[in-house]
Scaffold this motif. Structure first.
Motif, PDB file in Angstrom:
ATOM      1  N   ARG A 118       0.825  -1.120  -0.144  1.00  0.00           N
ATOM      2  CA  ARG A 118      -0.018  -0.122   0.265  1.00  0.00           C
ATOM      3  C   ARG A 118       0.905   1.161  -0.074  1.00  0.00           C
ATOM      4  N   VAL A 119       0.561   2.393  -0.849  1.00  0.00           N
ATOM      5  CA  VAL A 119       1.004   3.750  -0.723  1.00  0.00           C
ATOM      6  C   VAL A 119       0.383   4.767  -0.165  1.00  0.00           C
ATOM      7  N   TYR A 120       1.092   5.789   0.372  1.00  0.00           N
ATOM      8  CA  TYR A 120       0.338   6.766   0.680  1.00  0.00           C
ATOM      9  C   TYR A 120       0.530   8.195   0.046  1.00  0.00           C
ATOM     10  N   ASN A 121      -0.351   9.055  -0.118  1.00  0.00           N
ATOM     11  CA  ASN A 121       0.253  10.181  -1.055  1.00  0.00           C
ATOM     12  C   ASN A 121       0.890  11.301   0.277  1.00  0.00           C
ATOM     13  N   THR A 122       1.973  11.506  -0.172  1.00  0.00           N
ATOM     14  CA  THR A 122       2.559  12.866   0.398  1.00  0.00           C
ATOM     15  C   THR A 122       1.768  14.202  -0.198  1.00  0.00           C
ATOM     16  N   CYS A 123       1.280  14.979   0.396  1.00  0.00           N
ATOM     17  CA  CYS A 123       0.426  15.956  -0.499  1.00  0.00           C
ATOM     18  C   CYS A 123       1.328  17.156  -0.594  1.00  0.00           C
ATOM     19  N   ALA A 124       2.382  16.943  -1.426  1.00  0.00           N
ATOM     20  CA  ALA A 124       3.344  17.988  -1.832  1.00  0.00           C
ATOM     21  C   ALA A 124       2.740  18.574  -3.154  1.00  0.00           C
ATOM     22  N   GLY A 125       3.536  19.580  -3.715  1.00  0.00           N
ATOM     23  CA  GLY A 125       3.122  20.248  -4.963  1.00  0.00           C
ATOM     24  C   GLY A 125       4.338  19.798  -5.876  1.00  0.00           C
ATOM     25  N   TYR A 126       4.103  20.455  -7.010  1.00  0.00           N
ATOM     26  CA  TYR A 126       5.102  20.047  -8.162  1.00  0.00           C
ATOM     27  C   TYR A 126       6.680  20.265  -8.036  1.00  0.00           C
ATOM     28  N   GLU A 127       6.640  21.410  -7.060  1.00  0.00           N
ATOM     29  CA  GLU A 127       8.111  21.892  -7.007  1.00  0.00           C
ATOM     30  C   GLU A 127       8.513  21.915  -5.618  1.00  0.00           C
ATOM     31  N   PHE A 128       7.798  21.231  -4.951  1.00  0.00           N
ATOM     32  CA  PHE A 128       7.979  20.764  -3.381  1.00  0.00           C
ATOM     33  C   PHE A 128       9.508  20.270  -3.297  1.00  0.00           C
ATOM     34  N   ASN A 129      10.197  20.774  -2.557  1.00  0.00           N
ATOM     35  CA  ASN A 129      11.647  20.192  -2.234  1.00  0.00           C
ATOM     36  C   ASN A 129      12.717  20.297  -3.179  1.00  0.00           C
ATOM     37  N   THR A 130      12.309  21.207  -4.031  1.00  0.00           N
ATOM     38  CA  THR A 130      13.125  21.490  -5.323  1.00  0.00           C
ATOM     39  C   THR A 130      14.253  22.390  -5.116  1.00  0.00           C
ATOM     40  N   GLN A 131      13.856  23.652  -4.618  1.00  0.00           N
ATOM     41  CA  GLN A 131      14.766  24.751  -4.664  1.00  0.00           C
ATOM     42  C   GLN A 131      15.646  24.686  -3.464  1.00  0.00           C
ATOM     43  N   GLN A 132      16.618  25.259  -3.355  1.00  0.00           N
ATOM     44  CA  GLN A 132      17.526  25.363  -2.223  1.00  0.00           C
ATOM     45  C   GLN A 132      17.071  26.133  -1.039  1.00  0.00           C
ATOM     46  N   GLY A 133      17.414  26.120   0.122  1.00  0.00           N
ATOM     47  CA  GLY A 133      16.906  26.978   1.066  1.00  0.00           C
ATOM     48  C   GLY A 133      15.823  26.445   1.813  1.00  0.00           C
ATOM     49  N   ALA A 134      14.902  27.160   2.785  1.00  0.00           N
ATOM     50  CA  ALA A 134      14.002  26.906   3.508  1.00  0.00           C
ATOM     51  C   ALA A 134      12.699  26.439   2.554  1.00  0.00           C
ATOM     52  N   ARG A 135      11.934  25.420   3.418  1.00  0.00           N
ATOM     53  CA  ARG A 135      10.736  24.894   2.461  1.00  0.00           C
ATOM     54  C   ARG A 135       9.962  26.373   2.164  1.00  0.00           C
ATOM     55  N   ARG A 136       9.209  26.459   1.141  1.00  0.00           N
ATOM     56  CA  ARG A 136       8.376  27.694   0.921  1.00  0.00           C
ATOM     57  C   ARG A 136       6.911  27.419   1.319  1.00  0.00           C
ATOM     58  N   GLU A 137       6.276  28.484   2.084  1.00  0.00           N
ATOM     59  CA  GLU A 137       5.215  28.375   2.506  1.00  0.00           C
ATOM     60  C   GLU A 137       4.027  28.857   1.385  1.00  0.00           C
ATOM     61  N   ILE A 138       2.895  28.454   1.465  1.00  0.00           N
ATOM     62  CA  ILE A 138       1.726  28.775   0.432  1.00  0.00           C
ATOM     63  C   ILE A 138       1.306  29.935   1.103  1.00  0.00           C
ATOM     64  N   THR A 139       0.828  30.887  -0.085  1.00  0.00           N
ATOM     65  CA  THR A 139       0.698  32.358   0.107  1.00  0.00           C
ATOM     66  C   THR A 139      -0.974  32.513  -0.596  1.00  0.00           C
ATOM     67  N   ASP A 140      -1.476  33.576  -0.351  1.00  0.00           N
ATOM     68  CA  ASP A 140      -2.729  33.642  -0.935  1.00  0.00           C
ATOM     69  C   ASP A 140      -2.686  34.005  -2.376  1.00  0.00           C
ATOM     70  N   ALA A 141      -1.260  34.086  -2.811  1.00  0.00           N
ATOM     71  CA  ALA A 141      -1.051  34.486  -4.306  1.00  0.00           C
ATOM     72  C   ALA A 141      -1.139  33.412  -5.043  1.00  0.00           C
ATOM     73  N   ASP A 142      -0.667  32.348  -4.417  1.00  0.00           N
ATOM     74  CA  ASP A 142      -0.575  31.001  -5.192  1.00  0.00           C
ATOM     75  C   ASP A 142      -1.495  30.586  -5.958  1.00  0.00           C
ATOM     76  N   ARG A 143      -1.419  29.908  -7.144  1.00  0.00           N
ATOM     77  CA  ARG A 143      -2.265  29.400  -8.073  1.00  0.00           C
ATOM     78  C   ARG A 143      -1.906  27.978  -8.130  1.00  0.00           C
ATOM     79  N   ALA A 144      -2.772  26.933  -8.327  1.00  0.00           N
ATOM     80  CA  ALA A 144      -2.437  25.670  -8.874  1.00  0.00           C
ATOM     81  C   ALA A 144      -1.815  25.425 -10.085  1.00  0.00           C
ATOM     82  N   GLN A 145      -0.669  24.690 -10.136  1.00  0.00           N
ATOM     83  CA  GLN A 145      -0.052  24.424 -11.318  1.00  0.00           C
ATOM     84  C   GLN A 145      -0.520  23.128 -12.122  1.00  0.00           C
TER      85      GLN A 145
END
Length: 400
Positions: A118-145
């Protein structure tokens, strides 16, 4: 003999935290490894510390090589750059072993205990964990990719996300709505209002799909013991499957055991640890309910099967981690099929539906919420040839 003739690493500017490693032998075989975080540092460790001693070695000596690489002069008993480099090497050596004998790694390890998991889905986005530095938080300006921008989804309407997952056959999901309230590393307080805001996603999921899906809560090692306890006790009402990495120091066995005694939610620990000794200490202290490990951080297959044996000895369920790269997913899946107490394999459907497949030749087959056993020799996948021709690719080789 199966002599190592070349060690090659590949880094891509598009995925700056990841590094891939290929080991070539005089048989004409190429084994694939991978690790995550500090990719340039790991590259240096591979070529400056490890490769000079591996060129000319017999690639079949996996246990001996693992012992040498996981007990460096500094950096042992952790997921240090030395151990992350050793993990990538070890995975590549097991890939070679499977290819040499024409069998998948789960068979090379001694055989599978199951033909699917059985698998479980970690509910990350398409670019989660991609960029260097701290994990980016979701803001009101974000739109689904795209349709699987799941971190955005759970922050906006976790109930609708749960419905989507259930419709695709998933029976478990992981979210982290409390991260936004950790004001600094080792946060020592969280207000009752923020606890209630964080719990809202769990309430939405239960109202939308009831008990048709398990919910894991990821705390990302952000909290001290008092704040973590407050969060854990609030989550008891939602029957969460586990709370993962609740404390800022996940190698603190006593603090974790104390937290576990004071809450009814199961504790999962920890993808951040390296080597079997760290897990032995947590198990001895009674610190965990679920044992999580990441094969690209803990020492590869050779160390991971020892950790799995500890989980079996302590009768603890095991769940391999992957929120990083396609080789980590394949490695975790092979171990999860082999290890007697394995219960789940982590996946990220956003990554599986996009960039994982752009980098490697094959992906695991996931049907109705379970991953099927790979049947190809070795890992069952390889880097696509065009990957090394991508703009900005950094390729480094050590040869005999």
């Amino acid at each position: 003999m199966s002599t190592i003739t070349c060690i090659r690493t590949l880094r891509l500017p598009q995925r700056p935290k990841l590094i891939w490693l290929e080991i070539e032998t005089d048989e004409g075989l190429t084994g694939l490894g991978e690790t995550f975080r500090g990719a340039a540092t790991v590259e240096a460790a591979i070529h400056e510390l490890i490769a000079p001693g591996l060129i000319g070695r017999d690639s079949r000596q996996i246990e001996a090589i693992s012992l040498e690489l996981t007990t460096p002069y500094v950096g042992y008993h952790s997921a240090s750059a030395e151990i992350r480099a050793a993990s990538a090497v070890d995975i590549a050596l097991w890939d070679l072993k499977g290819q040499r004998h024409g069998i998948p790694i789960h068979e090379a390890l001694g055989g599978a205990c199951r033909d699917r998991i059985r698998v479980y889905n970690t509910c990350a986005g398409y670019e989660f964990n991609t960029q260097q530095g701290a994990r980016r938080e979701i803001t009101d300006a974000d739109r689904a990719q795209g349709p699987y921008d799941d971190q955005l989804a759970f922050s906006r309407d976790a109930g609708a996300l749960a419905i989507s997952l259930v419709e695709e056959g998933y029976t478990a999901m992981k979210i982290w709505p409390f991260d936004q309230f950790a004001r600094q590393a080792g946060a020592n307080s969280i207000s009752l209002a923020d606890v209630r805001k964080g719990c809202e996603a769990f309430r939405q999921i239960r109202e939308a799909v009831g008990d048709r899906i398990e919910i894991m809560c990821e705390l990302h090692s952000l909290w001290d013991s008092a704040a973590a306890l407050r969060i854990c006790q609030a989550l008891e009402a939602f029957d969460v499957y586990w709370v993962e990495d609740p404390l800022c120091k996940m190698d603190d066995a006593q603090a974790l055991a104390d937290l576990r005694r004071r809450t009814r939610v199961p504790i999962c620990a920890s993808e951040t640890l390296g080597g079997s000794v760290a897990y032995r200490d947590l198990l001895n202290a009674g610190s965990l309910d679920y044992l999580m490990l990441d094969l690209v951080w803990c020492g590869g297959f050779t160390e991971a099967r020892k950790i799995a044996a500890l989980a079996q000895a302590y009768n603890k369920p095991l769940a391999p981690h992957d929120c990083t790269g396609p080789v980590a997913l394949y490695a975790g899946l092979h171990l999860a099929l082999h290890a007697p107490t394995a219960v789940l394999q982590e996946v990220v459907r956003a990554s599986l539906s996009t960039w994982y497949g752009e980098l490697v030749t094959h992906l695991p087959q996931i049907v109705d919420g379970v991953a099927l056993a790979p049947t190809r020799p070795g890992l069952g996948t390889a880097l696509r040839p065009e990957t090394r021709r991508l703009a900005g690719a950094i390729i480094r080789e050590t040869r005999n």
